[in-house]
Design an enzyme around this catalytic site. Structure first.
Site, PDB file in Angstrom:
ATOM      1  N   GLY A  58       4.479  21.640  11.134  1.00 17.01           N
ATOM      2  CA  GLY A  58       5.485  20.632  11.449  1.00 17.01           C
ATOM      3  C   GLY A  58       6.135  20.009  10.227  1.00 17.01           C
ATOM      4  O   GLY A  58       6.800  18.992  10.320  1.00 17.01           O
TER       5      GLY A  58
ATOM      6  N   LYS B  37       2.478  21.875  22.415  1.00 17.13           N
ATOM      7  CA  LYS B  37       1.882  20.556  22.108  1.00 17.13           C
ATOM      8  C   LYS B  37       2.239  19.562  23.210  1.00 17.13           C
ATOM      9  O   LYS B  37       2.382  19.957  24.371  1.00 17.13           O
ATOM     10  CB  LYS B  37       2.306  20.104  20.707  1.00 17.13           C
TER      11      LYS B  37
ATOM     12  N   HIS C  11      -7.519  23.665  17.044  1.00 16.11           N
ATOM     13  CA  HIS C  11      -6.267  23.324  16.371  1.00 16.11           C
ATOM     14  C   HIS C  11      -6.508  22.132  15.436  1.00 16.11           C
ATOM     15  O   HIS C  11      -7.279  21.221  15.770  1.00 16.11           O
ATOM     16  CB  HIS C  11      -5.179  22.981  17.404  1.00 16.11           C
TER      17      HIS C  11
ATOM     18  N   ASN D  17       2.895  27.215  21.058  1.00 18.69           N
ATOM     19  CA  ASN D  17       2.091  26.027  21.367  1.00 18.69           C
ATOM     20  C   ASN D  17       3.060  24.851  21.537  1.00 18.69           C
ATOM     21  O   ASN D  17       3.608  24.359  20.550  1.00 18.69           O
ATOM     22  CB  ASN D  17       1.109  25.781  20.204  1.00 18.69           C
TER      23      ASN D  17
ATOM     24  N   SER E 174       5.306  26.046  10.633  1.00 16.32           N
ATOM     25  CA  SER E 174       6.738  26.094  10.337  1.00 16.32           C
ATOM     26  C   SER E 174       7.309  27.517  10.373  1.00 16.32           C
ATOM     27  O   SER E 174       8.205  27.853   9.597  1.00 16.32           O
ATOM     28  CB  SER E 174       7.033  25.420   8.991  1.00 16.32           C
TER      29      SER E 174
ATOM     30  N   GLU F 294      -4.837  19.590  14.860  1.00 20.81           N
ATOM     31  CA  GLU F 294      -4.548  18.275  15.461  1.00 20.81           C
ATOM     32  C   GLU F 294      -5.730  17.805  16.302  1.00 20.81           C
ATOM     33  O   GLU F 294      -6.033  16.614  16.358  1.00 20.81           O
ATOM     34  CB  GLU F 294      -3.251  18.360  16.282  1.00 20.81           C
TER      35      GLU F 294
ATOM     36  N   GLU G 110      -3.731  28.491  10.301  1.00 23.21           N
ATOM     37  CA  GLU G 110      -2.676  27.485  10.257  1.00 23.21           C
ATOM     38  C   GLU G 110      -2.950  26.505   9.119  1.00 23.21           C
ATOM     39  O   GLU G 110      -3.722  25.554   9.286  1.00 23.21           O
ATOM     40  CB  GLU G 110      -2.636  26.709  11.588  1.00 23.21           C
TER      41      GLU G 110
END
Ligand code: 13P
Length: 252
Positions: free
Chosen positions: A175, A11, A97, A9, A215, A99, A169
């Site tokens: 991240g 992003k 996701h 991904n 990560s 985010e 996730e």
């Protein structure tokens, strides 16, 4: 048996030039791997999809999008529909996701509409779920993930589940450099599979691919992927370097 997959991904990263180069490198490295049963996917930004569709070998690398609109078509300024993506050669779409859920306030009703549109337009779905740190600290991560799956995914039929991959996730691992331990990942993946089993039965549960994201990098991928219920990864930062990304593919 179920498909093992490593998906990148990207992003909101890379210029069209850098993204094209990255896609070319990934495609070449995957080709060099020879015959492998590991599915490889990349999800570049929308603006890169048409170009990258012509760069990658679609037999070896699957093209994914990071999102799609919750409506079919019409006056929705700035949105990109599932049918537009399909026509570009997109094979899969990431939905839910964290985010998107947190920054863009995507709720379960929106996610359900997106899930349905992705499948309606004959693409695969990568459905993300996962708890935030506070929820993990409270020990309610299973309840959170169960709710996310029940609200936006488990309305699907068993046949439709065939086209769904689930990505766990944990938000606290995205991240941050802080990966879930192999035990934490296995525990949650086994729990997710048990939920799929309760809802759809043994055969759907056994064939559902469950990816880990957060990560994940070449140095920790094999430990994570060696767990029986971890069927691959959804990779953020490490997907932006072809060697690292394909290093993760190789770690199976
Ligand atoms: P990182 O690998 O950068 O933690 O991101 C994971 C992710 O969000 C993939 O969708």
């Amino acid at each position: 048996m179920r498909k093992r997959i490593v998906a990148g991904n990207w992003k909101m990263n890379t210029s069209i030039e850098d993204g094209s180069k990255l896609a070319e490198e990934v495609s070449k490295l995957v080709l060099d791997l020879g015959n492998t049963d590991i599915g490889v996917a990349i999800a570049p930004p929308f603006t890169h999809l048409a170009t990258i569709a012509n760069i990658i070998d679609s037999e070896k690398v699957c093209l994914a999008a990071q999102n799609c609109a919750s409506e079919e078509s019409g006056a929705y300024t700035g949105e990109v529909s599932a049918s537009m993506l399909k026509k570009l050669g997109v094979d899969a779409v990431i939905i839910g996701h964290s985010e998107r859920r947190s920054y863009f306030k995507e709720d379960h009703a929106t996610l359900t509409k997106k899930v349905n549109l992705v499948l309606k337009h004959n693409m695969k779905l990568i459905f993300c779920c996962g708890e935030v740190l506070d929820e993990r600290d409270q020990g309610i991560q299973n309840d959170i993930v169960k709710k996310q799956l029940e609200e936006s995914l488990f309305h699907l039929s068993a046949e439709e589940m065939d086209n769904c991959r689930i990505a766990y996730e944990p938000v606290w691992a995205i991240g941050t450099g802080r990966t879930a331990s192999p035990e934490q990942a296995q525990e949650m993946h086994a729990f997710i599979r048990s939920l799929v089993k309760t809802k759809y039965g043994d055969s759907v549960a056994e064939s559902t691919t469950i990816l880990y994201g957060g990560s994940c990098k070449p140095s920790n991928a094999s430990e994570l992927f060696s767990n029986p219920d971890v069927d691959g990864g959804l990779i953020g930062g490490a997907a932006l370097k072809a060697d690292d990304f394909v290093g993760i593919v190789k770690s199976f």
